[in-house]
Design a protein around this motif. Sequence first.
Motif, PDB file in Angstrom:
ATOM      1  N   GLU A   5      25.089  21.344  40.483  1.00 40.27           N
ATOM      2  CA  GLU A   5      25.645  21.830  39.216  1.00 40.27           C
ATOM      3  C   GLU A   5      25.383  23.325  39.020  1.00 40.27           C
ATOM      4  OE1 GLU A   5      27.055  22.408  35.367  1.00 40.27           O
ATOM      5  OE2 GLU A   5      27.472  20.724  36.686  1.00 40.27           O
ATOM      6  N   ALA A   6      24.164  23.750  39.299  1.00 44.05           N
ATOM      7  CA  ALA A   6      23.810  25.158  39.088  1.00 44.05           C
ATOM      8  C   ALA A   6      24.637  26.078  39.988  1.00 44.05           C
ATOM      9  CB  ALA A   6      22.319  25.377  39.333  1.00 44.05           C
ATOM     10  N   GLN A   7      24.878  25.657  41.224  1.00 47.22           N
ATOM     11  CA  GLN A   7      25.679  26.465  42.147  1.00 47.22           C
ATOM     12  C   GLN A   7      27.138  26.523  41.694  1.00 47.22           C
ATOM     13  OE1 GLN A   7      24.518  24.137  45.549  1.00 47.22           O
ATOM     14  NE2 GLN A   7      23.365  25.855  46.415  1.00 47.22           N
ATOM     15  N   LEU A   8      27.687  25.382  41.273  1.00 53.10           N
ATOM     16  CA  LEU A   8      29.072  25.367  40.793  1.00 53.10           C
ATOM     17  C   LEU A   8      29.217  26.244  39.550  1.00 53.10           C
ATOM     18  CD1 LEU A   8      29.965  21.592  41.237  1.00 53.10           C
ATOM     19  CD2 LEU A   8      30.775  23.509  42.628  1.00 53.10           C
ATOM     20  N   ARG A   9      28.256  26.149  38.668  1.00 53.61           N
ATOM     21  CA  ARG A   9      28.280  26.953  37.436  1.00 53.61           C
ATOM     22  C   ARG A   9      28.243  28.441  37.758  1.00 53.61           C
ATOM     23  NH1 ARG A   9      23.738  26.367  32.706  1.00 53.61           N
ATOM     24  NH2 ARG A   9      24.665  27.840  31.267  1.00 53.61           N
ATOM     25  N   GLN A  10      27.374  28.825  38.690  1.00 48.03           N
ATOM     26  CA  GLN A  10      27.279  30.237  39.066  1.00 48.03           C
ATOM     27  C   GLN A  10      28.565  30.722  39.735  1.00 48.03           C
ATOM     28  OE1 GLN A  10      25.233  32.482  38.156  1.00 48.03           O
ATOM     29  NE2 GLN A  10      26.029  34.109  39.437  1.00 48.03           N
ATOM     30  N   LEU A  11      29.140  29.898  40.591  1.00 45.97           N
ATOM     31  CA  LEU A  11      30.405  30.273  41.234  1.00 45.97           C
ATOM     32  C   LEU A  11      31.513  30.441  40.196  1.00 45.97           C
ATOM     33  CD1 LEU A  11      30.281  28.005  44.396  1.00 45.97           C
ATOM     34  CD2 LEU A  11      30.247  30.523  44.357  1.00 45.97           C
ATOM     35  N   MET A  12      31.540  29.567  39.195  1.00 48.99           N
ATOM     36  CA  MET A  12      32.543  29.678  38.139  1.00 48.99           C
ATOM     37  C   MET A  12      32.353  30.980  37.370  1.00 48.99           C
ATOM     38  SD  MET A  12      35.183  28.638  36.671  1.00 48.99           S
ATOM     39  CE  MET A  12      35.922  27.370  35.693  1.00 48.99           C
ATOM     40  N   ARG A  13      31.139  31.284  37.031  1.00 52.43           N
ATOM     41  CA  ARG A  13      30.868  32.525  36.293  1.00 52.43           C
ATOM     42  C   ARG A  13      31.304  33.755  37.081  1.00 52.43           C
ATOM     43  NH1 ARG A  13      24.728  31.456  34.150  1.00 52.43           N
ATOM     44  NH2 ARG A  13      25.268  30.223  32.319  1.00 52.43           N
ATOM     45  N   VAL A  14      30.963  33.795  38.355  1.00 52.08           N
ATOM     46  CA  VAL A  14      31.314  34.952  39.187  1.00 52.08           C
ATOM     47  C   VAL A  14      32.827  35.021  39.381  1.00 52.08           C
ATOM     48  CG1 VAL A  14      31.013  35.996  41.468  1.00 52.08           C
ATOM     49  CG2 VAL A  14      29.058  34.964  40.312  1.00 52.08           C
ATOM     50  N   SER A  15      33.473  33.870  39.552  1.00 52.89           N
ATOM     51  CA  SER A  15      34.930  33.878  39.718  1.00 52.89           C
ATOM     52  C   SER A  15      35.623  34.370  38.453  1.00 52.89           C
ATOM     53  CB  SER A  15      35.447  32.502  40.120  1.00 52.89           C
ATOM     54  OG  SER A  15      35.417  31.596  39.052  1.00 52.89           O
ATOM     55  N   LEU A  16      35.046  34.076  37.286  1.00 51.64           N
ATOM     56  CA  LEU A  16      35.618  34.572  36.029  1.00 51.64           C
ATOM     57  C   LEU A  16      35.524  36.089  35.919  1.00 51.64           C
ATOM     58  CD1 LEU A  16      34.335  31.886  33.515  1.00 51.64           C
ATOM     59  CD2 LEU A  16      36.704  32.299  34.194  1.00 51.64           C
ATOM     60  N   ASP A  17      34.584  36.663  36.646  1.00 45.57           N
ATOM     61  CA  ASP A  17      34.441  38.115  36.669  1.00 45.57           C
ATOM     62  C   ASP A  17      35.381  38.766  37.675  1.00 45.57           C
ATOM     63  OD1 ASP A  17      32.503  38.031  34.688  1.00 45.57           O
ATOM     64  OD2 ASP A  17      30.852  37.868  36.130  1.00 45.57           O
ATOM     65  N   GLY A  18      36.238  37.962  38.308  1.00 48.10           N
ATOM     66  CA  GLY A  18      37.265  38.499  39.191  1.00 48.10           C
ATOM     67  C   GLY A  18      36.965  38.420  40.671  1.00 48.10           C
ATOM     68  N   ASP A  19      35.947  37.714  41.067  1.00 50.34           N
ATOM     69  CA  ASP A  19      35.583  37.597  42.477  1.00 50.34           C
ATOM     70  C   ASP A  19      36.406  36.488  43.128  1.00 50.34           C
ATOM     71  OD1 ASP A  19      34.343  36.950  44.938  1.00 50.34           O
ATOM     72  OD2 ASP A  19      32.415  37.719  44.210  1.00 50.34           O
ATOM     73  N   ALA A  20      37.401  36.890  43.924  1.00 52.94           N
ATOM     74  CA  ALA A  20      38.302  35.922  44.565  1.00 52.94           C
ATOM     75  C   ALA A  20      37.554  35.043  45.559  1.00 52.94           C
ATOM     76  CB  ALA A  20      39.447  36.645  45.248  1.00 52.94           C
ATOM     77  N   ALA A  21      36.582  35.608  46.252  1.00 53.32           N
ATOM     78  CA  ALA A  21      35.813  34.820  47.216  1.00 53.32           C
ATOM     79  C   ALA A  21      35.024  33.728  46.499  1.00 53.32           C
ATOM     80  CB  ALA A  21      34.876  35.722  48.015  1.00 53.32           C
ATOM     81  N   ALA A  22      34.501  34.023  45.322  1.00 52.70           N
ATOM     82  CA  ALA A  22      33.770  33.021  44.541  1.00 52.70           C
ATOM     83  C   ALA A  22      34.713  31.923  44.069  1.00 52.70           C
ATOM     84  CB  ALA A  22      33.067  33.673  43.355  1.00 52.70           C
ATOM     85  N   SER A  23      35.946  32.295  43.744  1.00 55.66           N
ATOM     86  CA  SER A  23      36.925  31.288  43.330  1.00 55.66           C
ATOM     87  C   SER A  23      37.174  30.287  44.452  1.00 55.66           C
ATOM     88  CB  SER A  23      38.242  31.951  42.933  1.00 55.66           C
ATOM     89  OG  SER A  23      38.080  32.714  41.776  1.00 55.66           O
ATOM     90  N   LEU A  24      37.352  30.788  45.652  1.00 51.62           N
ATOM     91  CA  LEU A  24      37.552  29.914  46.806  1.00 51.62           C
ATOM     92  C   LEU A  24      36.283  29.111  47.087  1.00 51.62           C
ATOM     93  CD1 LEU A  24      39.306  28.919  49.120  1.00 51.62           C
ATOM     94  CD2 LEU A  24      38.514  30.869  50.463  1.00 51.62           C
ATOM     95  N   LEU A  26      34.182  28.119  45.033  1.00 53.78           N
ATOM     96  CA  LEU A  26      34.077  27.085  44.003  1.00 53.78           C
ATOM     97  C   LEU A  26      35.009  25.917  44.318  1.00 53.78           C
ATOM     98  CD1 LEU A  26      33.228  26.006  41.170  1.00 53.78           C
ATOM     99  CD2 LEU A  26      35.133  27.341  40.258  1.00 53.78           C
ATOM    100  N   LEU A  27      36.235  26.211  44.689  1.00 56.12           N
ATOM    101  CA  LEU A  27      37.231  25.159  44.885  1.00 56.12           C
ATOM    102  C   LEU A  27      36.929  24.270  46.089  1.00 56.12           C
ATOM    103  CD1 LEU A  27      40.519  27.055  44.012  1.00 56.12           C
ATOM    104  CD2 LEU A  27      39.224  25.463  42.586  1.00 56.12           C
TER     105      LEU A  27
END
Length: 74
Positions: A5-24, A26-27
């Motif tokens: 959960e903590a890793q998914l949450r962090q990836l979501m937060r970073v992806s919201l800041d515009g990090d495309a790699a974090a978006s991938l 996360l998915l």
Amino acid sequence: MSTNEAQLRQLMRVSLDGDAAASLALLLPLVLVLRRYDARRIACAADLEDLVQETLIAVHTRRSSYDRDRAFGP
């Protein structure tokens, strides 16, 4: 690869800041989580994949409404 959960949450937060790699990043684990969760409820493989895809689309299109102070999971 197990993503908690903590890793998914962090990836979501970073992806919201515009990090495309974090978006991938996360998915990809999210697909595994959703398949595992939904497979217990849906027997038909095609229906399972449809539900996983619909959920991923919902996560992507509604991500701007995510409250960064709340858990990422249900």
